[in-house]
Design a protein around this motif. Sequence first.
Motif, PDB file in Angstrom:
ATOM      1  N   ASN A  28      45.909 120.754  -0.277  1.00 40.72           N
ATOM      2  CA  ASN A  28      45.112 120.483  -1.479  1.00 40.72           C
ATOM      3  C   ASN A  28      44.375 119.153  -1.301  1.00 40.72           C
ATOM      4  OD1 ASN A  28      44.232 119.633  -4.036  1.00 40.72           O
ATOM      5  ND2 ASN A  28      45.851 120.779  -5.067  1.00 40.72           N
ATOM      6  N   ILE A  29      43.124 119.255  -0.913  1.00 41.88           N
ATOM      7  CA  ILE A  29      42.340 118.069  -0.564  1.00 41.88           C
ATOM      8  C   ILE A  29      42.157 117.132  -1.774  1.00 41.88           C
ATOM      9  CG2 ILE A  29      40.090 119.216  -0.903  1.00 41.88           C
ATOM     10  CD1 ILE A  29      40.961 116.759   1.939  1.00 41.88           C
ATOM     11  N   ILE A  36      43.329 129.412  -5.885  1.00 39.03           N
ATOM     12  CA  ILE A  36      44.189 128.285  -5.523  1.00 39.03           C
ATOM     13  C   ILE A  36      43.678 127.519  -4.299  1.00 39.03           C
ATOM     14  CG2 ILE A  36      45.828 129.690  -4.123  1.00 39.03           C
ATOM     15  CD1 ILE A  36      47.336 127.275  -6.497  1.00 39.03           C
ATOM     16  N   GLU A  37      43.056 128.226  -3.371  1.00 38.03           N
ATOM     17  CA  GLU A  37      42.559 127.557  -2.149  1.00 38.03           C
ATOM     18  C   GLU A  37      41.424 126.583  -2.455  1.00 38.03           C
ATOM     19  OE1 GLU A  37      42.917 130.895  -2.216  1.00 38.03           O
ATOM     20  OE2 GLU A  37      44.423 131.333  -0.679  1.00 38.03           O
ATOM     21  N   ASP A  38      40.704 126.830  -3.569  1.00 38.52           N
ATOM     22  CA  ASP A  38      39.516 126.020  -3.880  1.00 38.52           C
ATOM     23  C   ASP A  38      39.813 124.863  -4.821  1.00 38.52           C
ATOM     24  OD1 ASP A  38      38.260 127.960  -2.439  1.00 38.52           O
ATOM     25  OD2 ASP A  38      37.516 129.057  -4.191  1.00 38.52           O
ATOM     26  N   ILE A  39      41.030 124.842  -5.357  1.00 41.22           N
ATOM     27  CA  ILE A  39      41.329 123.961  -6.472  1.00 41.22           C
ATOM     28  C   ILE A  39      41.173 122.473  -6.118  1.00 41.22           C
ATOM     29  CG2 ILE A  39      43.799 123.391  -6.562  1.00 41.22           C
ATOM     30  CD1 ILE A  39      43.768 125.162  -9.161  1.00 41.22           C
ATOM     31  N   GLY A  40      41.559 122.115  -4.909  1.00 36.86           N
ATOM     32  CA  GLY A  40      41.456 120.719  -4.492  1.00 36.86           C
ATOM     33  C   GLY A  40      40.016 120.270  -4.416  1.00 36.86           C
ATOM     34  N   GLU A  41      39.206 121.106  -3.806  1.00 37.09           N
ATOM     35  CA  GLU A  41      37.791 120.778  -3.625  1.00 37.09           C
ATOM     36  C   GLU A  41      37.072 120.701  -4.977  1.00 37.09           C
ATOM     37  OE1 GLU A  41      33.723 121.617  -2.845  1.00 37.09           O
ATOM     38  OE2 GLU A  41      34.871 123.474  -2.592  1.00 37.09           O
ATOM     39  N   VAL A  42      37.377 121.654  -5.868  1.00 35.22           N
ATOM     40  CA  VAL A  42      36.750 121.669  -7.197  1.00 35.22           C
ATOM     41  C   VAL A  42      37.114 120.397  -7.973  1.00 35.22           C
ATOM     42  CG1 VAL A  42      36.711 122.866  -9.438  1.00 35.22           C
ATOM     43  CG2 VAL A  42      36.617 124.191  -7.315  1.00 35.22           C
ATOM     44  N   GLY A  98      53.430 122.418  -6.385  1.00 37.76           N
ATOM     45  CA  GLY A  98      52.642 123.602  -6.073  1.00 37.76           C
ATOM     46  C   GLY A  98      52.639 124.614  -7.203  1.00 37.76           C
ATOM     47  N   ARG A  99      53.796 124.806  -7.821  1.00 39.20           N
ATOM     48  CA  ARG A  99      53.882 125.770  -8.912  1.00 39.20           C
ATOM     49  C   ARG A  99      52.959 125.356 -10.058  1.00 39.20           C
ATOM     50  NH1 ARG A  99      53.096 129.942 -10.726  1.00 39.20           N
ATOM     51  NH2 ARG A  99      54.014 130.575 -12.687  1.00 39.20           N
ATOM     52  N   VAL A 141      55.449 118.016  -0.565  1.00 38.35           N
ATOM     53  CA  VAL A 141      55.186 118.537  -1.906  1.00 38.35           C
ATOM     54  C   VAL A 141      55.340 120.043  -1.868  1.00 38.35           C
ATOM     55  CG1 VAL A 141      53.653 118.519  -3.881  1.00 38.35           C
ATOM     56  CG2 VAL A 141      53.535 116.684  -2.209  1.00 38.35           C
ATOM     57  N   GLY A 142      56.458 120.493  -2.354  1.00 40.14           N
ATOM     58  CA  GLY A 142      56.770 121.914  -2.320  1.00 40.14           C
ATOM     59  C   GLY A 142      56.413 122.600  -3.623  1.00 40.14           C
TER      60      GLY A 142
END
Lengths: 299, 98
Positions: free
Chosen positions: A251-252, A175-181, A161-162, A131-132
């Motif tokens: 992205n978890i 952006i680093e937190d987006i998966g967890e949130v 990703g975009r 997933v680019g």
Amino acid sequence: MKVVQEGKKEYWRWQEYQKILSSKNWEKSDIITAGVDVGSVGSKAVVMINGEVYSWSVTRTGSNSPDSAKKAIGWAMEGTGLELDDFKYIVGTGYGRVNVPMANKAVTEIACHAKGANHIWGPTVRTILDVGGQDIKAIRCDQTGRVTSFLMNDKCAAGTGRGMEVFADLLQIPIEDIGEVSLRVDEEPEPVSCTCVAFAKTEAMGLLRKGWSKEKVLAAYTRAMAIRMCALLKRVGIEKDFVITGGQSKNIGVVTRIEKILGIKRLPMPNWRGGGLDPMIAGALGAAIIAKALHERSK
Amino acid sequence: MKQIITHYGYSDASGEYYVVIDTAKCDGCAECIRQCPKAALELVTLLVDLEDKVVAAVSEDHRKKIKYTCSLCKPEKNQTPCMTACSQKAIRCVWNPI
């Protein structure tokens, strides 16, 4: 007139970095090769010495491919004493592959990603989801990392990703937190219906106005992404072991939902902050491996 | 030579549509490219076992808009111009609307 200066934070901005793996000293006699993967959002370069990863860089792609390629490989060489002349062979790949000025050859990403994944996780890898920044690739390969089936999706930035960068900015979440949130919901909301980023943004704003929490909106969008990716995977068929590469492997929120829909787990993410390899460099790594093989064949 | 099947297309709420090319069968004759009414195909160089192989592919310009580009031929199912042009039976258009 008085203008209020708002603190503008760039929530979408992800971390560029460089890493040197071994402290080993390279010599002129070594087979030094590199792979440069100029993607739509990120440019990556991997330096290999005698077939082992020595250093790499993950940088943002600028407005022009040659400069992005130079920046990526320049950063991968920084502090190593290496110069471009030391490389026996360089392979360019990715969206901007034909514009990698220092490359001896451009190779389509079809061949590179599977070779890279095979090196990162080993010969048991059979299915790769990449997933680019602007597209999704689903790849099937054999134990040597040779591709048997390759799929590239049609849709633009939808579910990539975009798209996540756009949502990070809209919801003001780094952006680093987006998966967890996106996982902080009691139950999964209906996925958003639209798959185009521009429309998804409008839809998301509507949901926020209706009183949905940021978490719920993110969950709905992330779920829509995961469902689309699984549809692509079904087209090529899913066989274990399964791995995810590209920026969204971090992205978890996306990963957890994909695993749930497919009913299989991906192989664990390497500890890339420690001594492991970053799944984002799979394409560049594969290119560096192919560069070594091409150099050896030319001798 | 072992096969590499390439798929270009989409799966969404309307169903799935893919241009599927068997690169082992494709001999790079470019007849499908000449017959495509939308000029959506091109020749690309694929690296197969370290050897270059020239094969047909959906062009980079059209990869992100196949849904619209191929809409003209889609209803023709197995009789699309690219399919009938291919003497090697290497190219297929798969449309499964929901």
